[in-house]
Design an enzyme around this catalytic site. Structure first.
Site, mmCIF file in Angstrom:
data_model
loop_
_atom_site.group_PDB
_atom_site.id
_atom_site.type_symbol
_atom_site.label_atom_id
_atom_site.label_comp_id
_atom_site.label_asym_id
_atom_site.label_seq_id
_atom_site.Cartn_x
_atom_site.Cartn_y
_atom_site.Cartn_z
ATOM 1 C CB ILE A 1 43.596 43.261 35.003
ATOM 2 C CG1 ILE A 1 44.768 43.600 34.079
ATOM 3 C CG2 ILE A 1 43.474 44.302 36.120
ATOM 4 C CD1 ILE A 1 44.574 44.848 33.255
ATOM 5 C CG LEU B 1 46.996 38.866 37.904
ATOM 6 C CD1 LEU B 1 47.961 39.572 36.958
ATOM 7 C CD2 LEU B 1 47.690 37.767 38.689
ATOM 8 C CD GLU B 2 44.611 45.078 40.780
ATOM 9 O OE1 GLU B 2 44.252 45.303 41.957
ATOM 10 O OE2 GLU B 2 45.663 45.534 40.303
ATOM 11 C CB SER B 3 40.746 39.611 44.019
ATOM 12 O OG SER B 3 41.614 38.522 43.843
#
Length: 147
Positions: A11, A14-16
Site C-alpha cells: 500500500i 502504491l499510495e506514495s
C-alpha cells in the site's frame, strides 16, 4: 487475518508518501483531500505529517478494509491474496467491494475470475487512469501469484 508487513509495504508503494495534504488529482471536485499514504478522513488542506505518523495512520486505516474482508469473504485466503484485497479496498472502499463481481466470483471459488476483475476498476472521473491501471495490475498480480 491481518495485513502483513508486506501488505503495508504494498500500500505504501502504491499510495506514495505525501507530507502535505492534497486534493485527489483524479476526481472532478478534488475530493477527497488526502495525506500521508492516502489517509482521507479528517484531513484538510494545509495539514502536514511525518512518514512515521503516516505509517501509523495507514496501519489504523487498513482495519476498515480488514473488517470488510472478514465480514464479506467466505472462502479461505492466502496472506498475499488477503493483502491485495486490503490494498484494493483501502483505495476503493468497502461499499464498492461488497457490490463487486470480484467478491461474488471469489466467494464462488473462482479465484482466476476474481483476479481478472481487478482490471475493471481503473476509472477515475469517467476516464481510464494510468495510475489506477498500474495499481490494479500490481494488486491482481499479488492476489494471484504473490509478491
Amino acid at each position: 487475518m491481518k495485513t502483513s508487513d508486506k501488505g503495508i509495504d504494498l500500500i505504501k508503494e502504491l499510495e506514495s508518501f505525501r507530507s502535505k495534504a492534497y486534493p485527489d488529482p483524479e476526481s472532478k471536485d478534488g475530493l477527497p483531500i488526502t495525506i500521508g499514504y492516502g489517509r482521507a478522513h479528517g484531513v484538510s488542506l494545509g495539514d502536514v505529517c511525518t512518514p512515521a505518523q503516516a505509517e501509523q495512520w495507514l496501519r489504523e486505516d487498513v482495519q476498515d478494509a480488514e473488517d470488510c474482508i472478514n465480514d464479506h469473504v467466505t472462502v479461505p485466503l492466502s496472506q498475499h491474496a488477503y493483502d491485495a484485497l486490503v490494498s484494493f479496498i483501502y483505495n476503493l472502499g468497502c461499499g464498492e467491494f461488497e457490490r463487486s463481481t470480484l467478491l461474488k466470483l471469489l466467494n464462488q471459488g473462482d479465484r482466476k475470475g476474481a483476479a481478472n476483475e481487478f482490471h475493471k476498476w481503473v476509472y477515475a472521473g469517467g476516464h481510464i487512469s494510468g495510475g489506477l491501471r498500474s495499481r490494479r495490475e500490481r494488486e491482481a498480480h499479488v492476489f494471484a501469484k504473490g509478491y
